[in-house]
Design a protein around this motif. Structure first.
Motif, PDB file in Angstrom:
ATOM      1  N   ASP A 202      -1.002   7.707  -5.683  1.00  0.00           N
ATOM      2  CA  ASP A 202      -0.122   6.767  -6.371  1.00  0.00           C
ATOM      3  C   ASP A 202      -0.780   5.401  -6.519  1.00  0.00           C
ATOM      4  OD1 ASP A 202       2.151   8.556  -6.540  1.00  0.00           O
ATOM      5  OD2 ASP A 202       2.350   8.299  -4.382  1.00  0.00           O
ATOM      6  N   LEU A 203      -1.688   5.073  -5.613  1.00  0.00           N
ATOM      7  CA  LEU A 203      -2.340   3.765  -5.635  1.00  0.00           C
ATOM      8  C   LEU A 203      -3.731   3.892  -5.037  1.00  0.00           C
ATOM      9  CD1 LEU A 203      -2.264   0.627  -5.940  1.00  0.00           C
ATOM     10  CD2 LEU A 203      -1.378   0.561  -3.615  1.00  0.00           C
ATOM     11  N   ILE A 204      -4.713   3.325  -5.702  1.00  0.00           N
ATOM     12  CA  ILE A 204      -6.081   3.297  -5.188  1.00  0.00           C
ATOM     13  C   ILE A 204      -6.541   1.844  -5.168  1.00  0.00           C
ATOM     14  CG2 ILE A 204      -8.467   4.003  -5.578  1.00  0.00           C
ATOM     15  CD1 ILE A 204      -7.409   6.500  -6.948  1.00  0.00           C
ATOM     16  N   SER A 205      -6.938   1.359  -4.003  1.00  0.00           N
ATOM     17  CA  SER A 205      -7.394  -0.028  -3.888  1.00  0.00           C
ATOM     18  C   SER A 205      -8.904  -0.045  -3.666  1.00  0.00           C
ATOM     19  CB  SER A 205      -6.687  -0.737  -2.728  1.00  0.00           C
ATOM     20  OG  SER A 205      -6.998  -0.107  -1.497  1.00  0.00           O
ATOM     21  N   TYR A 206      -9.552  -1.050  -4.222  1.00  0.00           N
ATOM     22  CA  TYR A 206     -10.996  -1.227  -4.081  1.00  0.00           C
ATOM     23  C   TYR A 206     -11.231  -2.538  -3.333  1.00  0.00           C
ATOM     24  CZ  TYR A 206     -11.443   2.504  -7.533  1.00  0.00           C
ATOM     25  OH  TYR A 206     -11.381   3.700  -8.192  1.00  0.00           O
ATOM     26  N   GLY A 207     -11.942  -2.470  -2.205  1.00  0.00           N
ATOM     27  CA  GLY A 207     -12.176  -3.651  -1.395  1.00  0.00           C
ATOM     28  C   GLY A 207     -13.576  -4.194  -1.526  1.00  0.00           C
ATOM     29  N   ARG A 208     -14.561  -3.433  -1.083  1.00  0.00           N
ATOM     30  CA  ARG A 208     -15.938  -3.924  -1.076  1.00  0.00           C
ATOM     31  C   ARG A 208     -16.426  -4.258  -2.477  1.00  0.00           C
ATOM     32  NH1 ARG A 208     -18.727   0.550   2.992  1.00  0.00           N
ATOM     33  NH2 ARG A 208     -17.194   0.394   4.664  1.00  0.00           N
ATOM     34  N   HIS A 209     -16.117  -3.374  -3.431  1.00  0.00           N
ATOM     35  CA  HIS A 209     -16.575  -3.632  -4.804  1.00  0.00           C
ATOM     36  C   HIS A 209     -15.901  -4.864  -5.391  1.00  0.00           C
ATOM     37  CE1 HIS A 209     -19.131  -0.195  -5.161  1.00  0.00           C
ATOM     38  NE2 HIS A 209     -18.158   0.670  -4.935  1.00  0.00           N
ATOM     39  N   PHE A 210     -14.680  -5.164  -4.955  1.00  0.00           N
ATOM     40  CA  PHE A 210     -14.002  -6.344  -5.474  1.00  0.00           C
ATOM     41  C   PHE A 210     -14.643  -7.620  -4.934  1.00  0.00           C
ATOM     42  CE2 PHE A 210      -9.733  -5.797  -7.599  1.00  0.00           C
ATOM     43  CZ  PHE A 210      -9.925  -6.867  -8.447  1.00  0.00           C
ATOM     44  N   ILE A 211     -15.180  -7.563  -3.726  1.00  0.00           N
ATOM     45  CA  ILE A 211     -15.821  -8.751  -3.158  1.00  0.00           C
ATOM     46  C   ILE A 211     -17.076  -9.112  -3.944  1.00  0.00           C
ATOM     47  CG2 ILE A 211     -16.988  -9.658  -1.113  1.00  0.00           C
ATOM     48  CD1 ILE A 211     -15.074  -8.004   0.575  1.00  0.00           C
ATOM     49  N   SER A 212     -17.871  -8.113  -4.275  1.00  0.00           N
ATOM     50  CA  SER A 212     -19.115  -8.385  -5.005  1.00  0.00           C
ATOM     51  C   SER A 212     -18.908  -8.417  -6.521  1.00  0.00           C
ATOM     52  CB  SER A 212     -20.162  -7.318  -4.669  1.00  0.00           C
ATOM     53  OG  SER A 212     -19.668  -6.019  -4.955  1.00  0.00           O
ATOM     54  N   ASN A 213     -17.721  -8.003  -6.979  1.00  0.00           N
ATOM     55  CA  ASN A 213     -17.405  -8.023  -8.414  1.00  0.00           C
ATOM     56  C   ASN A 213     -15.995  -8.572  -8.614  1.00  0.00           C
ATOM     57  OD1 ASN A 213     -19.723  -6.164  -9.712  1.00  0.00           O
ATOM     58  ND2 ASN A 213     -19.047  -5.239  -7.785  1.00  0.00           N
ATOM     59  N   PRO A 214     -15.825  -9.891  -8.583  1.00  0.00           N
ATOM     60  CA  PRO A 214     -14.478 -10.462  -8.769  1.00  0.00           C
ATOM     61  C   PRO A 214     -13.833 -10.051 -10.089  1.00  0.00           C
ATOM     62  CG  PRO A 214     -16.029 -12.126  -7.998  1.00  0.00           C
ATOM     63  CD  PRO A 214     -16.836 -10.924  -8.363  1.00  0.00           C
ATOM     64  N   ASP A 215     -14.663  -9.683 -11.076  1.00  0.00           N
ATOM     65  CA  ASP A 215     -14.155  -9.225 -12.373  1.00  0.00           C
ATOM     66  C   ASP A 215     -14.142  -7.697 -12.434  1.00  0.00           C
ATOM     67  OD1 ASP A 215     -16.894  -8.966 -12.261  1.00  0.00           O
ATOM     68  OD2 ASP A 215     -17.235  -9.553 -14.337  1.00  0.00           O
ATOM     69  N   LEU A 216     -13.828  -7.058 -11.308  1.00  0.00           N
ATOM     70  CA  LEU A 216     -13.907  -5.601 -11.219  1.00  0.00           C
ATOM     71  C   LEU A 216     -13.029  -4.913 -12.257  1.00  0.00           C
ATOM     72  CD1 LEU A 216     -15.081  -3.192  -9.623  1.00  0.00           C
ATOM     73  CD2 LEU A 216     -13.017  -3.275  -8.208  1.00  0.00           C
ATOM     74  N   VAL A 217     -11.856  -5.450 -12.509  1.00  0.00           N
ATOM     75  CA  VAL A 217     -10.934  -4.822 -13.468  1.00  0.00           C
ATOM     76  C   VAL A 217     -11.569  -4.771 -14.855  1.00  0.00           C
ATOM     77  CG1 VAL A 217      -8.699  -5.026 -14.603  1.00  0.00           C
ATOM     78  CG2 VAL A 217      -8.894  -5.488 -12.155  1.00  0.00           C
ATOM     79  N   MET A 218     -12.163  -5.876 -15.273  1.00  0.00           N
ATOM     80  CA  MET A 218     -12.802  -5.905 -16.588  1.00  0.00           C
ATOM     81  C   MET A 218     -14.018  -4.985 -16.617  1.00  0.00           C
ATOM     82  SD  MET A 218     -12.923  -6.814 -19.661  1.00  0.00           S
ATOM     83  CE  MET A 218     -11.587  -8.010 -19.674  1.00  0.00           C
ATOM     84  N   ARG A 219     -14.789  -4.944 -15.536  1.00  0.00           N
ATOM     85  CA  ARG A 219     -15.956  -4.059 -15.503  1.00  0.00           C
ATOM     86  C   ARG A 219     -15.528  -2.597 -15.601  1.00  0.00           C
ATOM     87  NH1 ARG A 219     -20.969  -6.272 -13.087  1.00  0.00           N
ATOM     88  NH2 ARG A 219     -20.721  -8.522 -12.901  1.00  0.00           N
ATOM     89  N   PHE A 220     -14.443  -2.239 -14.922  1.00  0.00           N
ATOM     90  CA  PHE A 220     -13.923  -0.884 -15.042  1.00  0.00           C
ATOM     91  C   PHE A 220     -13.457  -0.614 -16.470  1.00  0.00           C
ATOM     92  CE2 PHE A 220     -12.652   0.263 -10.398  1.00  0.00           C
ATOM     93  CZ  PHE A 220     -13.998   0.444 -10.124  1.00  0.00           C
ATOM     94  N   LYS A 221     -12.850  -1.619 -17.079  1.00  0.00           N
ATOM     95  CA  LYS A 221     -12.290  -1.444 -18.417  1.00  0.00           C
ATOM     96  C   LYS A 221     -13.372  -1.160 -19.448  1.00  0.00           C
ATOM     97  CE  LYS A 221      -9.153  -3.691 -21.712  1.00  0.00           C
ATOM     98  NZ  LYS A 221      -8.327  -4.881 -21.972  1.00  0.00           N
ATOM     99  N   ILE A 222     -14.508  -1.855 -19.329  1.00  0.00           N
ATOM    100  CA  ILE A 222     -15.582  -1.673 -20.312  1.00  0.00           C
ATOM    101  C   ILE A 222     -16.704  -0.789 -19.773  1.00  0.00           C
ATOM    102  CG2 ILE A 222     -15.056  -3.891 -21.376  1.00  0.00           C
ATOM    103  CD1 ILE A 222     -17.461  -5.075 -19.963  1.00  0.00           C
ATOM    104  N   ASN A 223     -16.479  -0.211 -18.584  1.00  0.00           N
ATOM    105  CA  ASN A 223     -17.450   0.692 -17.959  1.00  0.00           C
ATOM    106  C   ASN A 223     -18.800  -0.002 -17.748  1.00  0.00           C
ATOM    107  OD1 ASN A 223     -18.139   3.150 -16.790  1.00  0.00           O
ATOM    108  ND2 ASN A 223     -18.945   3.985 -18.692  1.00  0.00           N
ATOM    109  N   ALA A 224     -18.746  -1.240 -17.233  1.00  0.00           N
ATOM    110  CA  ALA A 224     -19.965  -2.013 -16.984  1.00  0.00           C
ATOM    111  C   ALA A 224     -20.497  -1.702 -15.583  1.00  0.00           C
ATOM    112  CB  ALA A 224     -19.663  -3.509 -17.111  1.00  0.00           C
ATOM    113  N   PRO A 225     -21.795  -1.883 -15.342  1.00  0.00           N
ATOM    114  CA  PRO A 225     -22.353  -1.643 -14.001  1.00  0.00           C
ATOM    115  C   PRO A 225     -21.802  -2.641 -12.989  1.00  0.00           C
ATOM    116  CG  PRO A 225     -23.974  -2.684 -15.437  1.00  0.00           C
ATOM    117  CD  PRO A 225     -22.810  -2.316 -16.321  1.00  0.00           C
TER     118      PRO A 225
END
Length: 677
Positions: A202-225
Motif C-alpha cells: 500500500d505504501l513504499i518509502s525511500y530513505g537513503r535514495h531520498f537523502i542523496s536525491n532530494p528531487d527523487l520524485v522528479m527523477r522517478f517521474k522522468i526515469n533519470a539516474p
C-alpha cells in the motif's frame, strides 16, 4: 512488552502506562493530527540488567550480536551484547499473545492505529533474516518458515483491532545488529511500481535514495539516474537536528571527512587528544589591512574541532579606526558581541525593517538574533577589539555588499534586478516615501513591478542612463585610495540597499497577492472538476436507463405485434363469414406480401356491410404468398363465372366504384399520398 529491554524504553503493557499514554494521545488529537503506536520487542538487542532475574534476552537464535555493536547500560556506559536464549517453539505463541494485548491497550489509550516493528534487527527481524535465524523447526530455514512468526503476529493483531488500523514495518536491505539477508529485496523504481500495481504493498518509502536525491520524485517521474548515497554522511552532529553528543560525551570534528550543513562527522574517540579541546589563536590581532579595515579570527569547528556538535563557537573581532563590518548575516546562529577595547557602533535590522543600534564601550555586550542583518563600525580613534560567540559550531556568513554586487548575475538581468534607470529609481523612491515626482502616473507601482518582472532585451532600449549614485559608488570602489571616498561610497551603497529592501517588500506583496489569486483559481478548478465528475456520473446513469427503456420498448413492440396478429385473425374470420352470407367478391393480385392491396366489392343498398367502413390491418407475416386473405373463393367453371359476373354487373345501377385498402395504414378509401397516419 512485559519487561523493558533498554533504559529509555517506554511500554504499553499495564494500566498505568495506558493512562499515561492517553494524555499524549489527547494532546496530538487536539492539534488535529493522528498518531499510531509502534510496538517492538528488541529480542537479543538487550542485556541481562533489563531482564527479570538477570535472565538472558530472548531471540530466534543463541548467537550473540557481534562486538561491532554496543548496548547502553544502566550506568550510562556501553557494553557488549550477551548470549541470548533461543525461544522454544511452544513459547512463540505466548509472544504473539503479548503483541495482541499491546494492540488492544494502544486502542484503549486512544491511538489511531498500531504498527508492528519488524525492522532493524529486532525480535521479528531476528526471525526474518537468515543471517541470524539458524533454527531448524517450523520457524527457520525457508523464507516461508522465517516469515511465520511475523504473519502470526499480524493475524492476531488484525483480529483484535481490525486490519484498517494495522501497519507493518520491515527493512529487508538493512544489516543493523547483524541482521543480514542473503537475498535482500532492494526496491528501486521498477520493483516499487510493480509492487503497487499488483497490490503487494500500500505504501513504499525511500530513505537513503531520498537523502542523496532530494528531487527523487522528479527523477522517478522522468526515469533519470540516481546519485549514489554515502552512508557516513547521513547523520549530523548538530544538537538542534540530532547529535551524537546526545548519547556521547563529545563529537570532535573529523576534519578529513566532508563537512555537511550541520557540521563534521565524529572523529574516532581513540584518536582524540587534549589539543582538540584547546584553541590558541585568539591572542594575536587580526589583519585589518583590507577594504573594510576589519578582521575576524574564527574559532569554529573547522579551526576548533572540540566545539563540533556542541552548538557553540567563538571568535575575535579587530576593527581599525574608521573600519566597518558592513551589513552581514549568520544564517545558522545568533551572535553576542563583547567589546574589550575601544568604541564600536553596532546594530541590526529586524524583519519589520526596524533598526536597533547603539554605541558600545569597553565591557558592553550586544546580541544579534539569528539570521538578521547587522553591522559594526569603529567610531573611535583607536583600534577596537571585540570577542564574539555564536550559537552554532558553524554559524555561516553572508555579506550583503558581496551578495548584491559580487555575484555572477547575467548582465541582461541587472537592470530589472538593480533598477539602474534613473527615472524608475526616482519613481520607486517617491512611491515608497508617499510623494510623487513630476509627471508620475497613478500606476507607477505597476510600472516598477513590470520593469522587474519582465525579461529585459537591451536592444530595445530598456536599459537607460546609469544611475548617478551607482556610478559614483562604482568609480570610488575602483580607486579605494581615499578613506573619505570609501566611506562616502559605502554611505551611497547603504542608501541603495535601503531602496532595494523596499523594492523587495513591494514585489513580495505583489507575489503574495498573486499566490492568493492562484489558490482561489485552484479552488474553483477543483470545484469545476467535481461538477464535471458529477455530470459524467449522471450521464452514465441516463445512458443505463436509456438502454433499459430500449429493451422494454422492444418487448412492448413484440407484444403489440403478437396482439395485432391475433386481432387480425379474428377480423378476417368475421369478414369471411360476412362474405359467405352476401356473396362478396374478394382477392389480391400482388405477389409482394409487404405491399399487398386488397380489392373489396361492395354491393349497392346492402345493409350487411356499409360503404367505407371496411378496415383491415394486414400483417405480412399472417399472409401466405399466393393465397386470398379471406380464404379460397367458391369454385366455378370459367363460363359460368363469366356469365355470373356479367349478370351481376348489369343488375347494379349505378355501378359501384372499387374501394381500395391503403398500403400504408390499411384504411379503406384512400392511398398513401393522402394517408393521415
Amino acid at each position: 512488552m512485559w519487561v523493558p529491554t533498554c533504559s529509555w524504553e517506554s511500554g504499553i503493557y499495564n494500566e498505568v502506562q495506558v493512562e499515561a499514554w492517553k494524555k499524549l494521545v489527547d494532546a496530538v488529537h487536539a492539534k488535529g493530527a493522528i498518531i499510531f503506536c509502534q510496538l517492538w520487542l528488541v529480542g537479543c538487542a538487550s542485556h541481562q540488567v533489563y531482564q527479570s532475574g538477570g535472565a538472558p534476552p530472548i531471540s530466534s537464535t543463541s548467537k550473540p550480536i557481534s562486538n561491532r555493536w554496543r548496548v547502553l547500560l544502566l550506568d550510562g556506559s556501553y557494553g557488549i551484547y550477551p548470549k541470548p536464549r533461543a525461544l522454544e517453539t511452544y513459547e512463540i505463541l505466548d509472544i504473539v499473545e503479548h503483541y495482541r494485548r499491546a494492540a488492544l491497550n494502544a486502542i484503549r489509550a486512544g491511538f489511531d492505529g498500531f504498527e508492528i516493528h519488524g525492522a532493524h534487527g529486532y525480535l521479528i527481524g531476528q526471525f526474518l533474516k537468515d543471517g541470524i535465524n539458524d533454527r531448524t523447526d517450523a520457524y527457520g530455514g525457508s523464507i516461508d518458515n522465517r516469515c511465520k512468526f511475523l504473519l502470526q503476529v499480524v493475524k492476531a493483531v488484525v483480529a483484535a483491532i481490525g486490519a484498517e488500523r494495522v501497519g507493518v514495518r520491515i527493512s529487508p536491505a538493512i544489516d543493523h545488529l547483524d541482521a543480514t539477508e542473503s537475498d535482500p529485496l532492494g526496491l528501486g523504481l521498477a520493483l516499487g511500481m510493480q509492487a503497487l500495481s499488483q497490490d503487494e504493498a500500500d505504501l513504499i518509502s525511500y530513505g537513503r535514495h531520498f537523502i542523496s536525491n532530494p528531487d527523487l520524485v522528479m527523477r522517478f517521474k522522468i526515469n533519470a539516474p540516481l546519485n549514489k548515497y554515502i552512508r557516513k554522511t547521513f547523520y549530523t552532529q548538530d544538537p538542534v537536528v540530532g547529535s551524537h553528543a546526545a548519547v556521547q560525551d563529545f563529537c570532535v570534528a573529523d576534519l578529513t571527512a566532508p563537512q555537511g550543513p550541520a557540521g563534521y562527522s565524529c572523529k574516532d574517540p581513540s584518536k582524540v587528544t587534549v589539543n582538540d579541546f584547546v584553541f590558541s589563536g585568539l591572542g594575536n590581532p587580526g589583519n585589518t589591512s583590507n577594504l573594510f579595515k576589519a578582521a575576524l579570527t574564527p574559532a569554529f569547528a573547522a579551526q576548533f574541532p572540540g566545539v563540533n556538535g556542541l552548538g557553540i563557537s567563538f571568535g575575535r573581532l579587530d576593527v581599525a579606526p574608521g573600519g566597518v563590518v558592513p551589513f552581514h548575516t549568520h544564517p545558522g546562529a545568533s551572535e553576542i558581541l563583547f567589546v574589550a577595547e575601544g568604541t564600536i557602533l553596532a546594530g541590526f535590522v529586524s524583519s519589520a525593517n526596524t533598526v536597533y543600534f547603539k554605541s558600545l564601550k569597553m565591557g558592553d555586550i550586544m546580541v544579534f538574533p539569528q539570521g538578521l542583518l547587522h553591522f559594526e563600525i569603529n567610531t573611535g580613534g583607536t583600534v577596537a577589539i571585540g570577542f564574539v560567540s555564536f550559537s552554532s559550531s558553524n554559524p555561516g556568513l553572508q555579506i550583503l555588499d558581496y551578495a548584491l554586487f559580487g555575484n555572477n548575475l547575467p548582465t541582461e538581468l541587472e537592470c530589472p534586478t538593480y533598477l539602474k534607470s534613473i527615472r524608475k529609481s526616482k519613481a520607486l523612491a517617491a512611491t515608497l516615501s508617499d510623494t510623487k515626482p513630476e509627471d508620475d502616473s497613478d500606476n507607477e507601482d505597476d510600472e516598477i513591478l513590470n520593469a522587474f518582472t519582465t525579461t529585459v532585451n537591451p536592444t530595445e532600449g530598456i536599459i537607460e542612463d546609469v544611475d548617478e549614485e551607482e556610478e559614483f559608488v562604482e568609480s570610488k570602489f575602483e580607486k579605494m585610495d581615499d578613506q573619505d571616498d570609501i566611506h562616502t561610497a559605502y554611505e551611497k551603497l547603504y542608501k541603495l540597499s535601503e531602496k532595494y529592501e523596499k523594492l523587495y517588500r513591494l514585489t513580495t506583496k505583489k507575489l503574495n497577492d498573486m499566490e492568493l489569486n492562484r489558490e482561489e483559481l485552484s479552488t474553483k478548478f477543483d470545484e469545476a472538476n467535481q461538477t464535471i465528475g458529477a455530470l459524467r456520473f449522471e450521464n452514465n446513469s441516463l445512458a443505463e436507463k436509456t438502454k433499459e427503456f430500449k429493451v422494454k420498448l422492444f418487448q412492448v413492440r413484440a407484444q403489440l405485434e403478437r396482439t395485432s396478429s391475433a386481432k387480425l385473425d379474428e377480423m378476417l374470420c368475421l369478414q369471411k363469414s360476412a362474405s359467405d352470407q352476401t356473396g362478396l367478391g374478394y382477392g389480391f393480385s400482388s405477389s409482394n406480401i409487404a405491399s399487398t392491396s386488397i380489392t373489396v366489392f361492395v354491393p349497392p343498398n346492402n345493409n350487411a356491410i356499409e360503404n367505407n367502413d371496411v378496415k383491415t390491418d394486414i400483417a405480412s407475416e399472417n399472409i401466405d404468398k399466393g393465397k386470398s386473405i379471406l380464404g379460397a373463393p367458391p369454385k366455378q367453371d370459367k363460363k359460368e363465372a363469366k356469365n355470373s359476373r356479367a349478370k351481376k354487373a348489369n343488375s347494379q345501377k349505378p355501378k359501384q366504384k372499387k374501394q381500395h385498402l391503403c398500403h400504408h395504414c390499411g384504411v379503406v378509401g384512400h392511398t398513401r399520398p393522402n394517408c393521415y397516419k
